[in-house]
Design an enzyme around this catalytic site. Structure first.
Site, PDB file in Angstrom:
ATOM      1  N   ASN A  70      -0.599   4.500  -0.520  1.00  0.00           N
ATOM      2  CA  ASN A  70      -1.348   5.727  -0.219  1.00  0.00           C
ATOM      3  C   ASN A  70      -2.110   5.627   1.102  1.00  0.00           C
ATOM      4  OD1 ASN A  70      -3.213   3.908  -1.065  1.00  0.00           O
ATOM      5  ND2 ASN A  70      -4.280   5.266  -2.488  1.00  0.00           N
ATOM      6  N   ASP A  98      -9.444 -16.844 -15.985  1.00  0.00           N
ATOM      7  CA  ASP A  98     -10.308 -17.284 -14.887  1.00  0.00           C
ATOM      8  C   ASP A  98     -11.291 -18.351 -15.388  1.00  0.00           C
ATOM      9  OD1 ASP A  98     -11.075 -16.580 -12.091  1.00  0.00           O
ATOM     10  OD2 ASP A  98     -13.016 -16.147 -13.011  1.00  0.00           O
ATOM     11  N   ASP A 120      -4.211   3.717   2.500  1.00  0.00           N
ATOM     12  CA  ASP A 120      -5.648   3.426   2.630  1.00  0.00           C
ATOM     13  C   ASP A 120      -5.878   1.975   3.068  1.00  0.00           C
ATOM     14  OD1 ASP A 120      -4.998   2.056   0.346  1.00  0.00           O
ATOM     15  OD2 ASP A 120      -6.559   2.951  -0.915  1.00  0.00           O
ATOM     16  N   ASP A 179       0.857  -1.195   0.000  1.00  0.00           N
ATOM     17  CA  ASP A 179       0.000   0.000   0.000  1.00  0.00           C
ATOM     18  C   ASP A 179       0.890   1.241   0.000  1.00  0.00           C
ATOM     19  OD1 ASP A 179      -1.922   1.941   0.482  1.00  0.00           O
ATOM     20  OD2 ASP A 179      -2.123   1.439   2.612  1.00  0.00           O
ATOM     21  N   GLU A 185      -7.010 -21.140 -15.551  1.00  0.00           N
ATOM     22  CA  GLU A 185      -7.446 -21.674 -14.267  1.00  0.00           C
ATOM     23  C   GLU A 185      -8.420 -22.800 -14.585  1.00  0.00           C
ATOM     24  OE1 GLU A 185      -9.976 -20.939 -10.251  1.00  0.00           O
ATOM     25  OE2 GLU A 185     -10.596 -20.154 -12.178  1.00  0.00           O
ATOM     26  N   ASP A 220      -1.612  -1.441  -3.917  1.00  0.00           N
ATOM     27  CA  ASP A 220      -1.876  -0.717  -5.164  1.00  0.00           C
ATOM     28  C   ASP A 220      -0.744  -0.963  -6.164  1.00  0.00           C
ATOM     29  OD1 ASP A 220       0.134   1.113  -4.168  1.00  0.00           O
ATOM     30  OD2 ASP A 220      -1.462   1.971  -2.908  1.00  0.00           O
TER      31      ASP A 220
END
Ligand code: NOJ
Length: 533
Positions: free
Chosen positions: A27, A204, A29, A25, A268, A33
């Site tokens: 930023n 996926d 939060d 992270d 997958e 990211d």
């Protein structure tokens, strides 16, 4: 596949899955990211990683944390923006690493503009982009299909009085792959990302994309059928592994192969039997790699693993490459699932993953032996983890990466609450980097040995006869791997050479003269002596 320079990164290399929300992270939060991933590329390069797969980074309302996509060609704002992603690809490339994204063709978020149009009226031009069907005369769902997440696979839409298909959450509407427009749209999506230098996709639920055109009922499962099918009460004959799904993969592959260098497709293939996974390689014209989920669910004991590895080796189509993995964001991590938290057994599992023929995916945190974080429902974010607690959960494997032992774990600022709780921070990258005997050092050294030994990169696999509890195999001409997964000390005969890497690191470089002795939970990679003549 032999070590062709062009594609060795994916067919032989150590690859790495990043779950972006939990990596780094920047930023404050509490959510990882893209700039955070860029910051951590040096770690991956140091480790010897050749390519990373990012779980979805595209726009998502996060009903299923990225796997409910609302725009396939834009970056989810809470993770960053397109410039960040382009920079990530450039920075990875400059460090000799490829970037794979996650493609979710089976379904979209119900907040995707396509679905919003589709549901608006029965005669909307995008109506047939999704699978809509009338209720039965009694108002019930059009057929008996059960969602992979449990319950009916159909949701009634009050506006138009029809049901839409959702093989996962009701927030994830299945696309209709019988529509030529859907196919053409995905051609465009693949090219959009390939043109940006993305090296390929993890696809996926690759096996489920096409459904039976007539929406026939699935037959009931019996007590002889795989566990998951028994739980669902039916065999997914008509909503999974349809013959026509292969057309879609051939189509994707043709696009991927039209690029220079060719892009790579990793499916997958979440199927209980390895026999059902292999057809997704086609004749070398479908997926480049198909995830071996049955291996991941194999009990961690020598005879069962040996059997699964041999079957996999026997079934892989000629010219196709294997891929192994022990963890991902959907299952408990391998140090928990296979090793039950026993560090010695986790080390053996790592040696196995690193020395089988083919490439392998580490899941973030595997390199430090992260175990699942025990969570109670109040701490969870994933609706599936909450629904099936305590029997099954995914959030325990998704907790933030443990970079340091300090508050914030090096993942976020001290004092910031991460989106999922931290695990045991005594297990962390910073401490393990300083310790030559750590799990992390073992991991890096094993990658180094793979890179240094052609036997491990592309040598043939052959099982070796071994005492009970010992998994032993030879790779290529001179490399023997032996793992004592039993509770008793064991001795493997016929081994004369030098230990290149042992799980107990003080044994590295030890000579072996005819018999390799291994304590319970010990494993070793031995380079055999070259015989004169
Ligand atoms: C498989 C993904 O890995 C999983 O996280 C997701 O929930 C389902 N597919 C549905 O997209």
């Amino acid at each position: 596949m032999a070590g062709d320079e062009v594609d060795s990164w994916w067919s032989e290399g150590a690859l790495y899955q990043i779950y972006p929300r939990s990596y780094q992270d920047t930023n404050a939060d509490g959510v990882g990211d893209l700039p955070g991933i860029i910051q951590r590329l040096d770690h991956l390069q140091w480790l010897g990683i050749r390519g990373v797969w990012l779980s979805p980074v595209t726009v998502s309302p996060n009903a299923d944390f990225g796997y409910d996509v609302a725009d396939f060609c834009a970056v989810e704002p809470s993770l960053g923006n397109m410039t960040d992603l382009e920079e990530l690809v450039a920075e990875a490339t400059s460090r000799g690493m490829k970037v794979l994204l996650d493609l979710v063709p089976n379904h979209t978020s119900i907040e995707h503009p396509w679905f919003e149009e589709s549901r608006s009226s029965r005669d909307n031009p995008k109506r047939d982009w999704y699978v809509w069907a009338d209720p039965k005369p009694d108002g019930s769902a059009p057929n008996n299909w059960v969602s992979s997440f449990g319950g009916s696979a159909w949701t009634l839409d009050e506006v138009t009085g029809q049901y839409y298909l959702q093989n996962f959450l009701p927030e994830q509407a299945d696309l209709n792959w019988w529509s030529d427009e859907v196919r053409a749209e995905f051609d465009r999506i693949l090219r959009f990302w390939f043109d940006k230098g993305v090296a390929g996709f993890r696809i996926d639920v690759a096996h489920m994309v096409v459904k039976d055109k007539e929406l026939r009922d699935n037959p009931p499962a019996t007590s002889d059928d795989p566990f998951l099918d028994q739980i669902r009460g039916q065999l997914p004959v008509y909503n999974s592994c349809r013959p026509e799904v292969h057309d879609v993969h051939r189509r994707f592959r043709a696009i991927a192969d039209s690029y220079d260098p060719p892009r790579v497709l990793i499916g997958e293939t979440f199927l209980p039997n390895i026999e059902d996974v292999m057809p997704f390689y086609g004749t070398g014209d479908e997926l480049n790699l198909a995830f071996n989920i049955p291996f991941l669910h194999t009990p961690f004991e020598a005879s069962a693993l040996r059997d699964m590895i041999e079957r996999t080796e026997a079934l892989i189509p000629d010219g196709c490459a294997l891929v192994w993995t022990g963890s991902n964001h959907d299952v408990p991590r391998f140090p928990t699932r296979w090793a039950d938290g026993d560090p010695d057994r986790a080390r053996c599992a790592l040696v196995m993953l690193m020395t089988l023929r083919g490439s392998l995916f580490l899941f973030e945190g595997d390199e430090i032996g992260m175990v699942d974080t025990p969570l109670v429902p109040e701490q969870m974010a994933d609706p599936i983890s909450i629904r099936y607690y305590p029997v099954y959960g995914r959030d325990g494997a998704r907790t933030p990466m443990q970079w340091t032992g300090a508050p914030g774990a090096g993942f976020t600022e001290p004092g910031v609450e991460p989106w999922l709780p931290f695990g045991d921070l005594t297990v962390n990258v910073e401490d393990q980097r300083r310790d030559p005997e750590s799990f992390l050092s073992l991991c890096r050294d094993l990658i180094g040995v793979r890179d240094a030994l052609p036997d491990l990169r592309n040598g043939a696999y052959a099982s070796l006869d071994a005492p009970e509890g010992v998994l032993a195999y030879q790779r290529g001409e001179r490399t023997v791997v032996a793992l004592n997964l039993g509770a008793e000390p064991a001795r493997l005969g016929g081994v004369t050479g030098t230990i290149r890497v042992a799980t107990r690191r003080s044994r590295d470089e030890e000579r072996v003269d005819g018999t390799l002795a291994l304590g319970p939970g010990e494993g070793a990679v031995v380079l055999l002596d070259v015989l004169p003549g």
